[in-house]
Design a protein around this motif. Structure first.
Motif, PDB file in Angstrom:
ATOM      1  N   PHE A 151      41.064  48.059  47.151  1.00 25.80           N
ATOM      2  CA  PHE A 151      41.388  48.524  45.810  1.00 25.80           C
ATOM      3  C   PHE A 151      42.628  47.808  45.272  1.00 25.80           C
ATOM      4  O   PHE A 151      43.375  47.162  45.997  1.00 25.80           O
ATOM      5  N   TYR A 152      42.843  47.945  43.977  1.00 21.91           N
ATOM      6  CA  TYR A 152      44.101  47.611  43.305  1.00 21.91           C
ATOM      7  C   TYR A 152      44.544  46.161  43.561  1.00 21.91           C
ATOM      8  O   TYR A 152      45.611  45.901  44.105  1.00 21.91           O
ATOM      9  N   ARG A 153      43.733  45.210  43.132  1.00 22.45           N
ATOM     10  CA  ARG A 153      44.178  43.820  43.219  1.00 22.45           C
ATOM     11  C   ARG A 153      43.584  43.017  42.070  1.00 22.45           C
ATOM     12  O   ARG A 153      42.502  43.337  41.551  1.00 22.45           O
ATOM     13  N   GLN A 154      44.294  41.974  41.698  1.00 23.65           N
ATOM     14  CA  GLN A 154      43.907  41.150  40.552  1.00 23.65           C
ATOM     15  C   GLN A 154      44.231  39.687  40.829  1.00 23.65           C
ATOM     16  O   GLN A 154      45.143  39.369  41.593  1.00 23.65           O
ATOM     17  N   ILE A 170      35.008  26.939  49.295  1.00 26.72           N
ATOM     18  CA  ILE A 170      34.929  28.044  48.339  1.00 26.72           C
ATOM     19  C   ILE A 170      36.250  28.127  47.587  1.00 26.72           C
ATOM     20  O   ILE A 170      37.318  27.921  48.173  1.00 26.72           O
ATOM     21  N   GLY A 171      36.190  28.446  46.295  1.00 24.91           N
ATOM     22  CA  GLY A 171      37.407  28.664  45.530  1.00 24.91           C
ATOM     23  C   GLY A 171      38.078  29.967  45.916  1.00 24.91           C
ATOM     24  O   GLY A 171      39.224  29.990  46.367  1.00 24.91           O
ATOM     25  N   ILE A 172      37.368  31.104  45.733  1.00 24.71           N
ATOM     26  CA  ILE A 172      37.884  32.420  46.098  1.00 24.71           C
ATOM     27  C   ILE A 172      36.843  33.157  46.925  1.00 24.71           C
ATOM     28  O   ILE A 172      35.679  33.281  46.517  1.00 24.71           O
ATOM     29  N   HIS A 173      37.260  33.678  48.074  1.00 23.96           N
ATOM     30  CA  HIS A 173      36.447  34.604  48.854  1.00 23.96           C
ATOM     31  C   HIS A 173      36.874  36.004  48.442  1.00 23.96           C
ATOM     32  O   HIS A 173      38.033  36.379  48.612  1.00 23.96           O
ATOM     33  N   TRP A 174      35.970  36.822  47.887  1.00 23.06           N
ATOM     34  CA  TRP A 174      36.367  38.010  47.140  1.00 23.06           C
ATOM     35  C   TRP A 174      35.501  39.231  47.438  1.00 23.06           C
ATOM     36  O   TRP A 174      34.897  39.825  46.530  1.00 23.06           O
ATOM     37  N   PRO A 175      35.416  39.723  48.691  1.00 25.12           N
ATOM     38  CA  PRO A 175      34.821  41.052  48.894  1.00 25.12           C
ATOM     39  C   PRO A 175      35.734  42.070  48.216  1.00 25.12           C
ATOM     40  O   PRO A 175      36.954  42.031  48.398  1.00 25.12           O
ATOM     41  N   SER A 176      35.184  42.980  47.441  1.00 26.55           N
ATOM     42  CA  SER A 176      36.065  43.791  46.597  1.00 26.55           C
ATOM     43  C   SER A 176      35.388  45.092  46.214  1.00 26.55           C
ATOM     44  O   SER A 176      34.163  45.199  46.187  1.00 26.55           O
ATOM     45  N   ALA A 177      36.259  46.061  45.874  1.00 24.79           N
ATOM     46  CA  ALA A 177      35.779  47.373  45.457  1.00 24.79           C
ATOM     47  C   ALA A 177      36.396  47.719  44.111  1.00 24.79           C
ATOM     48  O   ALA A 177      36.650  46.832  43.285  1.00 24.79           O
ATOM     49  N   GLN A 178      36.666  48.997  43.881  1.00 27.37           N
ATOM     50  CA  GLN A 178      37.094  49.456  42.564  1.00 27.37           C
ATOM     51  C   GLN A 178      38.529  48.999  42.267  1.00 27.37           C
ATOM     52  O   GLN A 178      39.311  48.690  43.157  1.00 27.37           O
ATOM     53  N   ALA A 179      38.864  49.002  40.966  1.00 28.36           N
ATOM     54  CA  ALA A 179      40.198  48.637  40.489  1.00 28.36           C
ATOM     55  C   ALA A 179      40.577  47.228  40.911  1.00 28.36           C
ATOM     56  O   ALA A 179      41.731  46.954  41.247  1.00 28.36           O
ATOM     57  N   THR A 180      39.616  46.323  40.891  1.00 29.10           N
ATOM     58  CA  THR A 180      39.882  44.919  41.190  1.00 29.10           C
ATOM     59  C   THR A 180      39.338  44.060  40.055  1.00 29.10           C
ATOM     60  O   THR A 180      38.378  44.436  39.375  1.00 29.10           O
ATOM     61  N   SER A 181      39.952  42.897  39.862  1.00 32.67           N
ATOM     62  CA  SER A 181      39.481  42.020  38.788  1.00 32.67           C
ATOM     63  C   SER A 181      39.927  40.585  39.022  1.00 32.67           C
ATOM     64  O   SER A 181      40.960  40.332  39.652  1.00 32.67           O
ATOM     65  N   ILE A 182      39.132  39.668  38.529  1.00 31.38           N
ATOM     66  CA  ILE A 182      39.523  38.267  38.356  1.00 31.38           C
ATOM     67  C   ILE A 182      39.337  37.976  36.881  1.00 31.38           C
ATOM     68  O   ILE A 182      38.250  38.212  36.329  1.00 31.38           O
ATOM     69  N   GLN A 183      40.371  37.463  36.230  1.00 34.24           N
ATOM     70  CA  GLN A 183      40.354  37.290  34.773  1.00 34.24           C
ATOM     71  C   GLN A 183      41.016  35.973  34.400  1.00 34.24           C
ATOM     72  O   GLN A 183      42.027  35.570  34.976  1.00 34.24           O
ATOM     73  N   ASN A 184      40.437  35.306  33.413  1.00 34.27           N
ATOM     74  CA  ASN A 184      41.038  34.119  32.806  1.00 34.27           C
ATOM     75  C   ASN A 184      41.376  33.069  33.854  1.00 34.27           C
ATOM     76  O   ASN A 184      42.510  32.586  33.945  1.00 34.27           O
ATOM     77  N   CYS A 185      40.375  32.696  34.654  1.00 34.64           N
ATOM     78  CA  CYS A 185      40.544  31.648  35.663  1.00 34.64           C
ATOM     79  C   CYS A 185      39.506  30.558  35.442  1.00 34.64           C
ATOM     80  O   CYS A 185      38.450  30.784  34.845  1.00 34.64           O
ATOM     81  N   GLY A 207      32.341  46.954  43.709  1.00 33.80           N
ATOM     82  CA  GLY A 207      33.250  46.611  42.589  1.00 33.80           C
ATOM     83  C   GLY A 207      32.783  47.185  41.289  1.00 33.80           C
ATOM     84  O   GLY A 207      31.877  48.000  41.241  1.00 33.80           O
ATOM     85  N   GLY A 208      33.478  46.748  40.270  1.00 32.43           N
ATOM     86  CA  GLY A 208      34.517  45.778  40.104  1.00 32.43           C
ATOM     87  C   GLY A 208      34.219  45.056  38.796  1.00 32.43           C
ATOM     88  O   GLY A 208      33.187  45.236  38.161  1.00 32.43           O
ATOM     89  N   VAL A 209      35.156  44.203  38.339  1.00 31.51           N
ATOM     90  CA  VAL A 209      35.000  43.452  37.089  1.00 31.51           C
ATOM     91  C   VAL A 209      35.457  42.018  37.308  1.00 31.51           C
ATOM     92  O   VAL A 209      36.492  41.772  37.933  1.00 31.51           O
ATOM     93  N   GLN A 227      27.527  46.035  45.936  1.00 32.50           N
ATOM     94  CA  GLN A 227      26.693  47.148  45.505  1.00 32.50           C
ATOM     95  C   GLN A 227      26.437  47.086  44.003  1.00 32.50           C
ATOM     96  O   GLN A 227      25.288  47.144  43.554  1.00 32.50           O
ATOM     97  N   GLN A 228      27.502  46.994  43.226  1.00 34.11           N
ATOM     98  CA  GLN A 228      27.367  46.960  41.772  1.00 34.11           C
ATOM     99  C   GLN A 228      28.570  46.234  41.190  1.00 34.11           C
ATOM    100  O   GLN A 228      29.638  46.217  41.781  1.00 34.11           O
ATOM    101  N   TYR A 229      28.364  45.632  40.020  1.00 34.00           N
ATOM    102  CA  TYR A 229      29.447  44.884  39.385  1.00 34.00           C
ATOM    103  C   TYR A 229      29.157  44.747  37.894  1.00 34.00           C
ATOM    104  O   TYR A 229      28.003  44.769  37.453  1.00 34.00           O
ATOM    105  N   THR A 230      30.244  44.570  37.130  1.00 38.29           N
ATOM    106  CA  THR A 230      30.144  44.196  35.726  1.00 38.29           C
ATOM    107  C   THR A 230      30.845  42.859  35.547  1.00 38.29           C
ATOM    108  O   THR A 230      31.999  42.711  35.971  1.00 38.29           O
ATOM    109  N   MET A 231      30.164  41.915  34.923  1.00 37.54           N
ATOM    110  CA  MET A 231      30.736  40.590  34.703  1.00 37.54           C
ATOM    111  C   MET A 231      30.588  40.237  33.227  1.00 37.54           C
ATOM    112  O   MET A 231      29.501  40.308  32.672  1.00 37.54           O
ATOM    113  N   ARG A 232      31.725  39.853  32.629  1.00 37.91           N
ATOM    114  CA  ARG A 232      31.764  39.623  31.194  1.00 37.91           C
ATOM    115  C   ARG A 232      32.386  38.265  30.883  1.00 37.91           C
ATOM    116  O   ARG A 232      33.423  37.895  31.405  1.00 37.91           O
ATOM    117  N   ASN A 233      31.698  37.512  30.009  1.00 37.31           N
ATOM    118  CA  ASN A 233      32.222  36.256  29.488  1.00 37.31           C
ATOM    119  C   ASN A 233      32.494  35.245  30.605  1.00 37.31           C
ATOM    120  O   ASN A 233      33.617  34.777  30.795  1.00 37.31           O
TER     121      ASN A 233
END
Length: 796
Positions: A151-154, A170-185, A207-209, A227-233
């Motif tokens: 949780f809780y990482r960006q 690989i650029g980023i290895h990112w197993p992740s759950a809630q309250a996590t995000s990768i933005q503007n990269c 996750g995650g966003v 399990q589930q994810y939302t990906m935007r733009n």
């Protein structure tokens, strides 16, 4: 000439304004950390990183990451901690690395948005190493952090460059759950035939966003499994395959742009449950999508929903598992999908297997649209052009954030001051801000928390009456109009606060978008934007400082219907009231703790909160939200209108049905349309195959124009046992989980429920997937898919 150009570039760099986050005085603290000199903000250059593109900065960056006895590392056995949050900050520059950067728990990795730094793999970077950034180190063949508890990482504002690395990387290895995000990269990947580069690799999690990302080149732009994810733009240019969907239960892609790729989305794996794609485009792509679902397949595996998607110069839109073309495109022109469905439909009854285009299944409320006839979306603001003098610290305004000083008056004065000055941005330094009364946030406020560790924490008698809801944070007064923005803030409770409503949102923000821009102040009448909450989370229990950990609130599976009164910690997590309108919410997690994050073994706890997210307002966008472990329901919409929900996720409390719902919130609040549960049965049920006195995942009552683009409603436990959430058991943790009806008590007739539709609904552990007007209209065994059951469309 070259020398002159170099001089001009150097001069331009020298005069570029310093991003305020780099220059602001960092006064944040972690009251629960025994090291009172613990440093939250870490500029990697202070640890010796040069960023000159020549010096190997690997050790300096990893030293900056690990300093302070933090949770993580190659040989660590720590699985979670809230006492060592950190911001790893990269000024502009090129940071050459020869080994992975190892990410630690509760870390925000942030680059200068005005001069995005580059993390560049050297030619000596080891092939097959787990990412330039390794988000979760494997320990003895298992991920060090449990992937569903990370949780809780960006990560934001970084360019990841692998172009000089030979072979597989690989650029980023990112197993992740809630309250996590990768933005503007941005991901710069090699497209050499002999190389196998991937921008993001994600193989596990909950996750995650991901938002506002660009992938250039690569064998795969990204490989996604979760399990589930939302990906935007997300934009993909020149990859051999833009996205390889490894597995999922449900996935929502919004505003994809896939250009000059051989394959757009390969979802041919039989482990893919459902994909929802909207507001996207494929340009000069050989095959837009590959499915593993055979024609006539009646299960929920491989369900696909497509809305508002353009294919330009795409010979094949959808390719089957045998390589045949299911949907032809146009190799030299456009094809537009207003709506395509492949899966099982309930409209409202079913299942009806459908594979084709039919716009009647797609309600598109115009009040939810922004520019270009797409559903409204908006990036998280970073205030990159703000002057340092406009950044106003809560600590400088007199708030302590030390976890025991009452900061109520100081915060109220501070937020009022920030809101009254159009040029200011409120910077809430990391800390625990103890409050004993309501914190009012007026219209005009722009607020940013530090390190996702600025916690407003309620305690005291004002929040003690279980039948009298009392707001902790109140955004706007009822009837107030205007605009606010909040990001990276956590609202919590300490000890028993059974009357606390952690966020009461009342503000109405007139909305008339024509640009989808990011205006934030003095918005002209012709371009009025919704208010916004980004990474505004609720955390009830399960962390040091809450008084609601394993020592105070242990599980009691052997004690029948036991409730510890000292562990009743919230009335409602968030209430968007009748007067509220035009609110954009992205990546918000409303969590009642099921385990103790700071416990060495992540031991489960029994913490009680009544209601999750109650929506009574209009024009609400929920992008990548999750609500978990509330006693009565997770999401409830009552007389709401124009609501967009993208890949929502819920979990029923692990302790139920011992005690059963609504315990301990026995007195229904009729003003809030509480569900009614009856001892030894349920008023809203006609199904006795499983316990029915269980929290609802989602209730929609007397509401209009609600569009749900992906939902995961999960019930994994009965009294802390997972024996019920299996195919062998009959997925019988609870009788039902999603209600659409007219009256709060179960409803035998429908009011105005027009425009209610859910796409790619996934459930676990519930016998009924959908209950409509008291009737169970979709059952788990009609659409078996992955671990979840999946239906493509439910239309009220």
């Amino acid at each position: 000439m070259k020398a002159a150009l170099a001089f001009l570039l150097a001069a331009a760099t020298a005069v570029r304004a310093t991003y305020w986050m780099e220059a602001v005085r960092h006064q944040g603290n972690v009251p629960s950390n025994p090291d009172k000199n613990y440093q939250i903000f870490r500029n990697v250059k202070d640890w010796g990183a040069r960023g000159d593109g020549i010096t190997d900065d690997t050790d300096a960056i990893n030293n900056a990451m690990s300093a302070g006895d933090r949770c993580g590392g190659v040989n660590s056995t720590c699985q979670g901690s809230t006492i060592t949050p950190a911001v790893l900050y990269f000024p502009a520059g090129t940071y050459l690395i020869s080994n992975p950067i190892v990410d630690y728990y509760y870390t925000q990795i942030i680059g200068d948005p005005n001069g995005m730094p580059v993390i560049k793999g050297s030619p000596y970077f080891p092939s097959k190493a787990p990412g330039l950034l390794n988000g979760d180190v494997y320990q003895y063949q298992y991920l060090g952090f449990r992937s569903t508890n990370v949780f809780y990482r960006q990560v934001r504002n970084i360019i990841f460059d692998t172009t000089d690395v030979p072979g597989e990387v690989i650029g980023i290895h990112w197993p992740s759950a809630q309250a996590t995000s990768i933005q503007n990269c941005v991901f710069q990947l090699s497209s050499r035939p002999e190389d196998n580069h991937t921008g993001i690799f994600m193989e596990e999690g909950s996750g995650g966003v991901l938002a506002d990302l660009v992938f250039n080149g690569g064998q795969y732009g990204a490989q996604f499994g979760n399990q589930q994810y939302t990906m935007r733009n997300l934009t993909f240019n020149g990859a051999r395959t833009a996205i390889l969907q490894i597995w999922n239960w449900g996935w929502t892609y919004k505003s994809l742009s896939i250009n000059n790729c051989d394959v757009g989305i390969n979802m041919s794996s039989t482990s893919v449950g459902s994909v929802t794609l909207l507001d996207s485009q494929f340009i000069n792509v050989g095959v837009a999508m590959v499915t593993g679902r055979n024609g006539g397949n009646t299960t929920g595996v491989g369900s696909l929903v497509v809305e508002n998607v353009l294919y330009q110069n795409v010979p094949t839109v959808l390719q089957g598992p045998d390589g045949s073309s299911i949907l032809l495109g146009n190799p030299s022109g456009p094809v537009f999908d207003r709506g395509y469905t492949r899966g099982n439909l309930y409209v409202p009854y079913g299942p009806k297997l459908f594979e084709g285009r039919d716009s009647s299944y797609f309600n598109q409320p115009p009040n939810l649209k922004g520019s270009a006839n797409k559903y409204y979306e908006r990036p998280k603001p970073q205030y990159e052009t703000q002057l340092l003098t406009n950044i106003r610290s809560a600590r400088d305004a007199g708030a302590y954030g030390d976890g025991f000083t009452d900061d109520t008056d100081a915060l109220n004065r501070y937020f009022q001051s920030v809101a009254s000055d159009e040029s200011s941005v409120g910077f809430v330094d990391a800390g625990f801000y103890l409050v004993t009364d309501t914190i009012y946030i007026p219209s005009g406020a722009r607020i940013v928390g530090e390190a996702l560790a600025a916690v407003i924490m309620a305690s005291g008698p004002k929040f003690s009456n279980i039948n009298t809801p009392y707001p902790v944070v109140q955004v706007g007064k009822p009837g107030e109009t205007g605009h606010i923005e909040m990001s990276d803030i956590i609202v919590s409770t300490a000890g028993a606060t059974p009357g606390a409503v952690l966020i009461q949102y009342n503000l109405n923000s007139p909305f008339s978008d024509t640009t989808n821009s990011t205006h934030v102040k003095s918005v002209p009448p012709s371009d009025l934007l919704p208010s916004g909450l980004w990474d505004v989370h609720i955390r009830i229990g399960g962390f040091i400082g809450s008084g609601l950990q394993v020592a105070q609130c242990p599980t009691t599976p052997l004690q029948t219907n036991y409730v510890n009164p000292n562990c009743i910690a919230a009335h409602t997590s968030m209430h968007i009231t009748k007067t509220a309108g035009s609110l954009y919410v992205e990546n918000s997690w409303l969590w009642t703790a099921d385990h103790d994050i700071d416990d060495w073994n992540s031991t489960q706890v029994s913490v009680f909160a009544g209601r999750g997210l109650l929506i009574e307002g209009s024009q609400i966008w929920l992008v990548g939200s999750a609500v978990e472990h509330h006693a009565l329901y997770q999401y409830q919409l009552v007389n709401a209108s124009d609501v967009w929900m993208g890949q929502i996720q819920t979990e029923t409390p692990y302790y139920q049905p011992d005690p059963p719902a609504p315990a301990p919130f026995y007195q229904p609040n009729t003003d809030m349309a509480d569900p009614v549960f009856v001892e030894n049965g349920c008023q809203e049920t006609n199904n006795d195959l499983a316990p029915c006195a269980m929290a609802w995942g989602l209730r929609i009552l007397d509401s209009r124009n609600v569009v749900i683009f992906g939902a995961g409603l999960y019930s994994f436990f009965n009294n802390y046992s997972t024996n019920c959430s299996t195919i062998e058991s009959g997925e019988n943790c609870q009788a039902r989980i999603f209600l659409a009806a007219s009256m709060a008590g179960g409803a035998t007739g429908a009011g105005d429920m027009s425009g209610i539709v859910a796409y790619n609904l996934n459930t676990v552990g519930s016998v009924s997937m959908v209950t409509r007007l008291g009737d169970d209209v979709a059952m788990w065994d009609q659409t078996p898919a992955t671990f979840a059951s999946t239906l493509a469309v439910f239309q009220f």
